[in-house]
Design a protein around this motif. Structure first.
Motif, PDB file in Angstrom:
ATOM      1  N   SER A  94       0.822  -1.218   0.000  1.00  0.00           N
ATOM      2  CA  SER A  94       0.000   0.000   0.000  1.00  0.00           C
ATOM      3  C   SER A  94       0.851   1.260   0.000  1.00  0.00           C
ATOM      4  O   SER A  94       0.317   2.359  -0.191  1.00  0.00           O
ATOM      5  N   ASP A  95       2.152   1.133   0.211  1.00  0.00           N
ATOM      6  CA  ASP A  95       3.062   2.278   0.220  1.00  0.00           C
ATOM      7  C   ASP A  95       3.258   2.774  -1.211  1.00  0.00           C
ATOM      8  O   ASP A  95       3.734   2.026  -2.073  1.00  0.00           O
ATOM      9  N   PRO A  96       2.896   4.038  -1.532  1.00  0.00           N
ATOM     10  CA  PRO A  96       3.031   4.538  -2.911  1.00  0.00           C
ATOM     11  C   PRO A  96       4.457   4.453  -3.444  1.00  0.00           C
ATOM     12  O   PRO A  96       4.661   4.198  -4.630  1.00  0.00           O
ATOM     13  N   ALA A  97       5.450   4.663  -2.586  1.00  0.00           N
ATOM     14  CA  ALA A  97       6.837   4.613  -3.043  1.00  0.00           C
ATOM     15  C   ALA A  97       7.217   3.194  -3.464  1.00  0.00           C
ATOM     16  O   ALA A  97       7.851   2.983  -4.510  1.00  0.00           O
ATOM     17  N   VAL A  98       6.831   2.212  -2.660  1.00  0.00           N
ATOM     18  CA  VAL A  98       7.113   0.816  -3.015  1.00  0.00           C
ATOM     19  C   VAL A  98       6.317   0.423  -4.259  1.00  0.00           C
ATOM     20  O   VAL A  98       6.815  -0.278  -5.145  1.00  0.00           O
ATOM     21  N   ALA A  99       5.086   0.906  -4.347  1.00  0.00           N
ATOM     22  CA  ALA A  99       4.254   0.612  -5.519  1.00  0.00           C
ATOM     23  C   ALA A  99       4.885   1.176  -6.784  1.00  0.00           C
ATOM     24  O   ALA A  99       4.867   0.525  -7.840  1.00  0.00           O
ATOM     25  N   ALA A 100       5.455   2.380  -6.705  1.00  0.00           N
ATOM     26  CA  ALA A 100       6.104   2.981  -7.870  1.00  0.00           C
ATOM     27  C   ALA A 100       7.302   2.145  -8.316  1.00  0.00           C
ATOM     28  O   ALA A 100       7.547   1.961  -9.517  1.00  0.00           O
ATOM     29  N   LEU A 114      -0.408  -2.184 -17.058  1.00  0.00           N
ATOM     30  CA  LEU A 114      -1.193  -1.159 -16.372  1.00  0.00           C
ATOM     31  C   LEU A 114      -1.150  -1.470 -14.885  1.00  0.00           C
ATOM     32  O   LEU A 114      -1.501  -2.577 -14.471  1.00  0.00           O
ATOM     33  N   CYS A 115      -0.701  -0.493 -14.088  1.00  0.00           N
ATOM     34  CA  CYS A 115      -0.505  -0.708 -12.655  1.00  0.00           C
ATOM     35  C   CYS A 115      -1.225   0.376 -11.863  1.00  0.00           C
ATOM     36  O   CYS A 115      -1.464   1.474 -12.370  1.00  0.00           O
ATOM     37  N   GLY A 116      -1.533   0.066 -10.614  1.00  0.00           N
ATOM     38  CA  GLY A 116      -2.146   1.063  -9.744  1.00  0.00           C
ATOM     39  C   GLY A 116      -2.573   0.439  -8.426  1.00  0.00           C
ATOM     40  O   GLY A 116      -2.440  -0.773  -8.219  1.00  0.00           O
ATOM     41  N   LEU A 117      -3.072   1.296  -7.543  1.00  0.00           N
ATOM     42  CA  LEU A 117      -3.590   0.832  -6.263  1.00  0.00           C
ATOM     43  C   LEU A 117      -5.078   0.521  -6.422  1.00  0.00           C
ATOM     44  O   LEU A 117      -5.874   1.413  -6.705  1.00  0.00           O
ATOM     45  N   VAL A 118      -5.423  -0.737  -6.263  1.00  0.00           N
ATOM     46  CA  VAL A 118      -6.803  -1.201  -6.377  1.00  0.00           C
ATOM     47  C   VAL A 118      -7.194  -1.806  -5.037  1.00  0.00           C
ATOM     48  O   VAL A 118      -6.464  -2.647  -4.500  1.00  0.00           O
ATOM     49  N   ASP A 119      -8.323  -1.354  -4.506  1.00  0.00           N
ATOM     50  CA  ASP A 119      -8.743  -1.782  -3.167  1.00  0.00           C
ATOM     51  C   ASP A 119      -7.656  -1.502  -2.139  1.00  0.00           C
ATOM     52  O   ASP A 119      -7.480  -2.248  -1.167  1.00  0.00           O
ATOM     53  N   GLY A 120      -6.919  -0.419  -2.372  1.00  0.00           N
ATOM     54  CA  GLY A 120      -5.901   0.006  -1.431  1.00  0.00           C
ATOM     55  C   GLY A 120      -4.580  -0.718  -1.536  1.00  0.00           C
ATOM     56  O   GLY A 120      -3.664  -0.439  -0.759  1.00  0.00           O
ATOM     57  N   ARG A 121      -4.429  -1.658  -2.489  1.00  0.00           N
ATOM     58  CA  ARG A 121      -3.210  -2.442  -2.618  1.00  0.00           C
ATOM     59  C   ARG A 121      -2.737  -2.445  -4.067  1.00  0.00           C
ATOM     60  O   ARG A 121      -3.538  -2.377  -4.996  1.00  0.00           O
ATOM     61  N   PHE A 122      -1.417  -2.562  -4.252  1.00  0.00           N
ATOM     62  CA  PHE A 122      -0.845  -2.540  -5.601  1.00  0.00           C
ATOM     63  C   PHE A 122      -1.303  -3.752  -6.395  1.00  0.00           C
ATOM     64  O   PHE A 122      -1.254  -4.886  -5.923  1.00  0.00           O
ATOM     65  N   ALA A 123      -1.733  -3.505  -7.635  1.00  0.00           N
ATOM     66  CA  ALA A 123      -2.122  -4.563  -8.561  1.00  0.00           C
ATOM     67  C   ALA A 123      -1.679  -4.161  -9.957  1.00  0.00           C
ATOM     68  O   ALA A 123      -1.432  -2.979 -10.232  1.00  0.00           O
ATOM     69  N   GLY A 168      11.611  -9.048  -2.769  1.00  0.00           N
ATOM     70  CA  GLY A 168      10.866  -8.110  -1.939  1.00  0.00           C
ATOM     71  C   GLY A 168       9.544  -8.667  -1.504  1.00  0.00           C
ATOM     72  O   GLY A 168       9.413  -9.861  -1.212  1.00  0.00           O
ATOM     73  N   PRO A 169       8.506  -7.836  -1.469  1.00  0.00           N
ATOM     74  CA  PRO A 169       7.206  -8.272  -0.944  1.00  0.00           C
ATOM     75  C   PRO A 169       6.579  -9.357  -1.810  1.00  0.00           C
ATOM     76  O   PRO A 169       6.912  -9.511  -2.990  1.00  0.00           O
ATOM     77  N   LEU A 170       5.659 -10.095  -1.215  1.00  0.00           N
ATOM     78  CA  LEU A 170       4.983 -11.176  -1.920  1.00  0.00           C
ATOM     79  C   LEU A 170       4.125 -10.615  -3.052  1.00  0.00           C
ATOM     80  O   LEU A 170       3.297  -9.722  -2.849  1.00  0.00           O
ATOM     81  N   LEU A 171       4.335 -11.143  -4.257  1.00  0.00           N
ATOM     82  CA  LEU A 171       3.518 -10.835  -5.423  1.00  0.00           C
ATOM     83  C   LEU A 171       2.985 -12.147  -5.969  1.00  0.00           C
ATOM     84  O   LEU A 171       3.749 -13.109  -6.131  1.00  0.00           O
ATOM     85  N   VAL A 172       1.709 -12.207  -6.265  1.00  0.00           N
ATOM     86  CA  VAL A 172       1.102 -13.402  -6.851  1.00  0.00           C
ATOM     87  C   VAL A 172       0.722 -13.072  -8.281  1.00  0.00           C
ATOM     88  O   VAL A 172      -0.009 -12.109  -8.539  1.00  0.00           O
ATOM     89  N   ALA A 173       1.229 -13.876  -9.228  1.00  0.00           N
ATOM     90  CA  ALA A 173       1.006 -13.627 -10.648  1.00  0.00           C
ATOM     91  C   ALA A 173       0.194 -14.759 -11.251  1.00  0.00           C
ATOM     92  O   ALA A 173       0.557 -15.933 -11.136  1.00  0.00           O
TER      93      ALA A 173
END
Length: 377
Positions: free
Chosen positions: A189-195, A208-217, A230-235
């Motif tokens: 949810s951290d904008p810097a980490v999301a960027a 296409l990326c962005g914060l959806v439901d408050g979390r990066f997707a 880094g953080p857990l990402l599920v693809a």
């Protein structure tokens, strides 16, 4: 300042400022210096050059740029931002046009016998005026650029949100309606980490990326190799845009299960299938643990070590050395723990010769996983 006061430079500017030949030469100079300005319609450049020449003339007459002149400069900066011309490119064109205009006025002034001191004073005043205009143009350009970027960004994120929620959405670039995309979900949810994640994911291809439901997707055409740490990402596997909503829902479930298991980094959705399904049925997992692991005492630390070793043993295909490496123990330690686990439970942990070996291994894995989740603080 009145023309009749003897300001010969001002009279010179009035005489030549509206000269169509000089205007066209100034337009060519501005367009020749910047390819992006040259790509615009020529009349667009001509209109702005004419407005700025008149603005400089008015500023010389009034002793400085007034509101109308500054507003014209702001319109030029805003227009160029909306046209997609970077500030550096548009300033190159502006400065080239200004330089041509000043050189022409100085040359004509000398032919007309205007003293150099008068010409120098006039050029200095033009520089002061154009500097003020440049400041207004740059400010307006940046404001418009930010507003445009924010608006475009919000539209893209809204489209991403609608696609992931299964709603009707207008598909725009960088997405292709006919292409398939991996759906990537996270708890970031951290904008810097999301960027940072956005840059890493889109480096491999359009997305296409962005914060959806408050979390990066994200929806990306290709997954990065190697996968970013880094953080857990599920693809998810690639899916058409009409099918990304179910992938998003599955990915969120898998993400919760993976986070509960302490996983990090990028993980394929398919690889988390068993973990996701078993995590969704904790009561059934508890019943299975009670049936298979009744001989283990949750208050005994050594029994927890046995359960952890059994789970690692199954994760590594019943092989001793990989299990030992994962647990940072000797292979003989793994053999001893597996033997004790089987003695305490009264069941073989791994029996490839028996029937339904896969189902038994899955039941053991689920039971051990659930037992550890319930009994590890």
């Amino acid at each position: 300042m009145e023309v009749g006061t003897g300001d010969r430079f001002l009279r010179l500017l009035i005489e030549y400022g509206e000269d169509p030949v000089l205007l066209e030469a100034t337009v060519r100079a501005a367009r020749g210096r910047s390819e992006l300005v040259a790509a615009l319609p020529e009349e667009e450049t001509r209109r702005h050059v004419r407005a700025l020449v008149r603005g400089v003339l008015a500023a010389l007459e009034d002793g400085g740029p007034g509101g109308e002149v500054l507003a014209a400069a702001e319109r030029l900066g805003s227009d160029r931002a909306r046209q997609g011309v970077p500030v550096a490119a548009f300033l190159d064109g502006f400065q080239a046009g200004r330089a041509h205009l000043v050189r022409t006025l100085v040359a004509e002034g000398r032919r007309a016998g205007v003293p150099d001191a008068v010409l120098l004073d006039g050029v200095t005043r033009i520089d002061e005026i154009t500097t003020a205009l440049v400041h207004r143009m740059v400010h307006a350009h940046r404001v418009t650029e930010l507003e445009t970027a924010r608006t475009a960004r919000e539209a893209r994120v809204q489209a991403l949100r609608q696609l992931l929620h299964g709603e009707a959405a207008q598909v725009r670039a960088p997405l292709d309606p006919a292409a398939a995309y991996h759906c990537v979900v996270s708890d970031v949810s951290d904008p810097a980490v999301a960027a940072r994640l956005e840059a890493e994911l889109t480096a491999a291809g359009p997305g296409l990326c962005g914060l959806v439901d408050g979390r990066f997707a994200a929806l990306v055409a290709r997954l990065p190799e190697p996968a970013p740490p880094g953080p857990l990402l599920v693809a998810s596997p690639p899916a058409g845009l009409a099918g990304v909503a179910p992938m998003y829902a599955l990915g969120r479930r898998a993400l919760r299960a993976g986070a509960g298991a302490g996983l990090t980094g990028m993980r394929e959705l398919a690889d988390l299938a068993l973990l996701t399904v078993t995590e969704a049925e904790p009561e059934l997992g508890g019943l299975l643990a009670a049936a298979l692991l009744a001989g283990l005492d949750p208050d005994e630390p050594f029994h927890r070590e046995l359960a952890e070793t059994g789970l690692a043993y199954l994760d590594h295909g019943g092989r001793i050395e990989p299990t030992a490496a994962a647990l940072h123990v000797h292979g003989n330690t793994v053999k001893y723990r597996i033997r004790r686990l089987q003695e305490l439970t009264g069941r073989p942990l791994h029996d490839p010769a028996g029937g339904a070996a896969v189902a038994r291994a899955a039941n053991w894995w689920w039971a051990l996983h659930r037992w550890l989740a319930e009994n590890t603080t």
